[in-house]
Design a protein around this motif. Sequence first.
Motif, PDB file in Angstrom:
ATOM      1  N   GLY A 129      13.317 -19.533  58.421  1.00 34.14           N
ATOM      2  CA  GLY A 129      13.034 -18.463  57.302  1.00 34.14           C
ATOM      3  C   GLY A 129      12.814 -17.202  58.132  1.00 34.14           C
ATOM      4  O   GLY A 129      12.848 -17.183  59.442  1.00 34.14           O
ATOM      5  N   LEU A 130      12.686 -16.390  57.499  1.00 37.42           N
ATOM      6  CA  LEU A 130      12.292 -14.994  57.857  1.00 37.42           C
ATOM      7  C   LEU A 130      10.729 -14.817  58.360  1.00 37.42           C
ATOM      8  O   LEU A 130       9.802 -15.683  57.790  1.00 37.42           O
ATOM      9  CB  LEU A 130      12.436 -13.844  56.895  1.00 37.42           C
ATOM     10  CG  LEU A 130      13.978 -13.687  56.366  1.00 37.42           C
ATOM     11  CD1 LEU A 130      13.932 -12.496  55.581  1.00 37.42           C
ATOM     12  CD2 LEU A 130      14.797 -13.101  57.705  1.00 37.42           C
ATOM     13  N   ARG A 131      10.367 -14.452  59.752  1.00 40.72           N
ATOM     14  CA  ARG A 131       9.310 -14.326  60.190  1.00 40.72           C
ATOM     15  C   ARG A 131       8.898 -12.695  59.721  1.00 40.72           C
ATOM     16  O   ARG A 131       9.124 -11.850  60.618  1.00 40.72           O
ATOM     17  CB  ARG A 131       9.218 -14.731  61.623  1.00 40.72           C
ATOM     18  CG  ARG A 131       7.739 -14.409  62.354  1.00 40.72           C
ATOM     19  CD  ARG A 131       7.957 -14.983  63.676  1.00 40.72           C
ATOM     20  NE  ARG A 131       8.208 -16.333  63.805  1.00 40.72           N
ATOM     21  CZ  ARG A 131       7.162 -17.397  63.487  1.00 40.72           C
ATOM     22  NH1 ARG A 131       5.692 -17.097  63.620  1.00 40.72           N
ATOM     23  NH2 ARG A 131       7.529 -18.663  63.736  1.00 40.72           N
ATOM     24  N   PRO A 132       7.781 -12.633  58.895  1.00 40.33           N
ATOM     25  CA  PRO A 132       7.628 -11.189  58.407  1.00 40.33           C
ATOM     26  C   PRO A 132       6.738 -10.549  59.814  1.00 40.33           C
ATOM     27  O   PRO A 132       6.052 -11.139  60.606  1.00 40.33           O
ATOM     28  CB  PRO A 132       6.819 -11.328  57.558  1.00 40.33           C
ATOM     29  CG  PRO A 132       6.115 -12.689  57.423  1.00 40.33           C
ATOM     30  CD  PRO A 132       7.198 -13.406  58.153  1.00 40.33           C
ATOM     31  N   ARG A 133       6.876  -9.321  59.708  1.00 41.53           N
ATOM     32  CA  ARG A 133       6.261  -8.271  60.845  1.00 41.53           C
ATOM     33  C   ARG A 133       5.373  -7.468  60.072  1.00 41.53           C
ATOM     34  O   ARG A 133       4.249  -6.923  60.780  1.00 41.53           O
ATOM     35  CB  ARG A 133       7.257  -7.464  61.707  1.00 41.53           C
ATOM     36  CG  ARG A 133       7.841  -8.664  62.530  1.00 41.53           C
ATOM     37  CD  ARG A 133       7.185  -9.368  63.781  1.00 41.53           C
ATOM     38  NE  ARG A 133       7.885 -10.146  64.545  1.00 41.53           N
ATOM     39  CZ  ARG A 133       7.389 -10.853  65.597  1.00 41.53           C
ATOM     40  NH1 ARG A 133       5.889 -11.072  65.630  1.00 41.53           N
ATOM     41  NH2 ARG A 133       8.024 -11.466  66.381  1.00 41.53           N
ATOM     42  N   GLU A 146       5.903 -19.252  68.293  1.00 38.64           N
ATOM     43  CA  GLU A 146       4.975 -18.053  68.413  1.00 38.64           C
ATOM     44  C   GLU A 146       4.185 -17.993  67.336  1.00 38.64           C
ATOM     45  O   GLU A 146       4.411 -18.064  66.144  1.00 38.64           O
ATOM     46  CB  GLU A 146       5.710 -16.933  68.994  1.00 38.64           C
ATOM     47  CG  GLU A 146       6.732 -16.176  67.586  1.00 38.64           C
ATOM     48  CD  GLU A 146       7.128 -14.970  67.971  1.00 38.64           C
ATOM     49  OE1 GLU A 146       6.660 -14.260  68.705  1.00 38.64           O
ATOM     50  OE2 GLU A 146       8.225 -14.744  67.197  1.00 38.64           O
ATOM     51  N   SER A 147       2.798 -17.136  67.574  1.00 39.39           N
ATOM     52  CA  SER A 147       2.012 -17.199  66.354  1.00 39.39           C
ATOM     53  C   SER A 147       2.762 -16.010  65.460  1.00 39.39           C
ATOM     54  O   SER A 147       3.274 -15.052  65.932  1.00 39.39           O
ATOM     55  CB  SER A 147       0.583 -16.583  67.100  1.00 39.39           C
ATOM     56  OG  SER A 147       0.231 -17.415  67.735  1.00 39.39           O
ATOM     57  N   CYS A 148       2.295 -15.851  64.355  1.00 41.66           N
ATOM     58  CA  CYS A 148       2.860 -15.067  63.341  1.00 41.66           C
ATOM     59  C   CYS A 148       1.792 -14.059  63.070  1.00 41.66           C
ATOM     60  O   CYS A 148       0.791 -14.097  62.872  1.00 41.66           O
ATOM     61  CB  CYS A 148       3.070 -15.744  61.727  1.00 41.66           C
ATOM     62  SG  CYS A 148       3.627 -14.657  60.656  1.00 41.66           S
ATOM     63  N   VAL A 149       2.119 -12.726  63.726  1.00 41.36           N
ATOM     64  CA  VAL A 149       1.479 -11.417  63.586  1.00 41.36           C
ATOM     65  C   VAL A 149       1.778 -10.499  62.701  1.00 41.36           C
ATOM     66  O   VAL A 149       3.268  -9.950  62.778  1.00 41.36           O
ATOM     67  CB  VAL A 149       1.132 -10.902  65.033  1.00 41.36           C
ATOM     68  CG1 VAL A 149       0.244  -9.669  65.036  1.00 41.36           C
ATOM     69  CG2 VAL A 149       0.607 -11.891  65.996  1.00 41.36           C
ATOM     70  N   VAL A 150       1.270 -10.088  61.569  1.00 43.33           N
ATOM     71  CA  VAL A 150       1.799  -9.389  60.359  1.00 43.33           C
ATOM     72  C   VAL A 150       0.952  -7.995  60.427  1.00 43.33           C
ATOM     73  O   VAL A 150      -0.325  -8.337  60.516  1.00 43.33           O
ATOM     74  CB  VAL A 150       1.985 -10.008  59.402  1.00 43.33           C
ATOM     75  CG1 VAL A 150       2.300  -8.857  57.936  1.00 43.33           C
ATOM     76  CG2 VAL A 150       2.680 -11.123  59.240  1.00 43.33           C
ATOM     77  N   GLU A 151       1.629  -6.818  60.272  1.00 41.19           N
ATOM     78  CA  GLU A 151       0.502  -5.564  60.266  1.00 41.19           C
ATOM     79  C   GLU A 151       0.584  -5.074  58.853  1.00 41.19           C
ATOM     80  O   GLU A 151       1.550  -5.283  58.066  1.00 41.19           O
ATOM     81  CB  GLU A 151       1.656  -4.466  61.168  1.00 41.19           C
ATOM     82  CG  GLU A 151       0.929  -3.002  61.087  1.00 41.19           C
ATOM     83  CD  GLU A 151       1.787  -1.890  61.509  1.00 41.19           C
ATOM     84  OE1 GLU A 151       1.534  -0.781  61.392  1.00 41.19           O
ATOM     85  OE2 GLU A 151       2.776  -2.376  62.182  1.00 41.19           O
ATOM     86  N   VAL A 152      -0.646  -5.116  58.565  1.00 39.91           N
ATOM     87  CA  VAL A 152      -1.047  -4.766  57.053  1.00 39.91           C
ATOM     88  C   VAL A 152      -1.118  -3.320  56.944  1.00 39.91           C
ATOM     89  O   VAL A 152      -1.763  -2.571  57.696  1.00 39.91           O
ATOM     90  CB  VAL A 152      -2.284  -5.564  56.903  1.00 39.91           C
ATOM     91  CG1 VAL A 152      -2.579  -5.500  55.188  1.00 39.91           C
ATOM     92  CG2 VAL A 152      -2.064  -6.931  56.886  1.00 39.91           C
TER      93      VAL A 152
END
Length: 409
Positions: free
Chosen positions: A345-349, A211-217
């Motif tokens: 590894g960890l997938r950041p959110r 899945e795409s990596c989607v990170v909330e800034v």
Amino acid sequence: MGWRSIARSDRASSSLSKSSKQLLRGKTAPTLVLGSVRVHARRKNPRRREKSAPTFVLGSVRAREMCPSLSGSCPRFGPHVRQPDNGARLSKVVRQVSERRETCFERSAMTAPRPVIPGLFLFLTRRCTQRQFLLRPDDETNNAFVYCLAEAAQRFGMDVLLSQMMSNHQHTAVYDPHGREVEFREHFHKMMARSQNALRGRWENFWSSEESCVVEVMTAEDLLDKLVYIATNPVKDGLVEKVHHWPGPDFVNALLRGKSMKAHRPRHFFREEGTMPAEVALVLRLPDHFEGKTAFLEELRRRIIEVEQACARERQQTGRWVVGRRRVLRTSWRDSPTSREPRRGLRPRVAARDKWLRIATLQRNKEWQLEYQDARAKWLLGIPTVFPFGTYWLRRFASVAVKPPPERT
């Protein structure tokens, strides 16, 4: 016939008679051979109890019947989903659903749900399949990337802040004012994959299956860090000395100078008489409500120069050379990096420097997931429920009831 052949014949006959006796006594189940497939017919034992409740599939949603003794049927999915007929059974079902909600999500093939909320800054990343250089920055690929990104942003009302097209992955920072980033990513990635497959003469999947990596800034400072990371990615990877030396689309210059980027409809994929526009313009900008735009862009420019200088000092100390623009363009799109990619590894959110803000945001997302799982479990059993605000998939495709957005204080 020799004595060895007689011995083998005796052993075969003795083993055959032994298995036949076991079959007649009921110790073993009969075996049927169909072609090259051997099927064992399991005997029914009335004393044997099933280890688990029956499992059924509803479209792409996998569920488990919690209480087989309930009667009635669900008006949405038919007789497979049963409803409670009194208050005691209702509370029992809700309690069992709450206890097993995490187990059901772990056993299912779906990913963990996440809220899709309008008004967020997002950092998006996706790489090509097998890390191949399918996005090698030649003229056709550069034009197709800008065209697909601009068309998708205009279609779904997204504000593109900055993007970077590397040879085997891409980074994009966006602002989602209407909560449509899922549709934006779906359309952008789909069109780019089809266009590049037509250009390369490929038929398999273009993007990686993960899945795409989607990170909330979270804050402006965190957004500045992500923009610096996107802009200086080619420099940090040792591909070029300066950001503007990268042969891909010059997104950084367009953002800092406020210029629009124009792209023409790729002829290798889109039809001349099709519905896609013949030319699109991409304007990289911060949203209108963002405060201190001029100072923010100046700080972005300064940090990019600092990263370029730091990478130059590191190369002088280590004696390494950059790959260079010409060598990047001469690379075959079928190749991939020889370095080993870190796995599992960890997938950041969430992206936040502030520790407590990061913890609070993760706790908010966890509480949202628990509320969503409770509502989904009740919905699968036919119990009327309201999903939390931010529910996307079921609201779009199943028309479930969703809570109104919370009031901002």
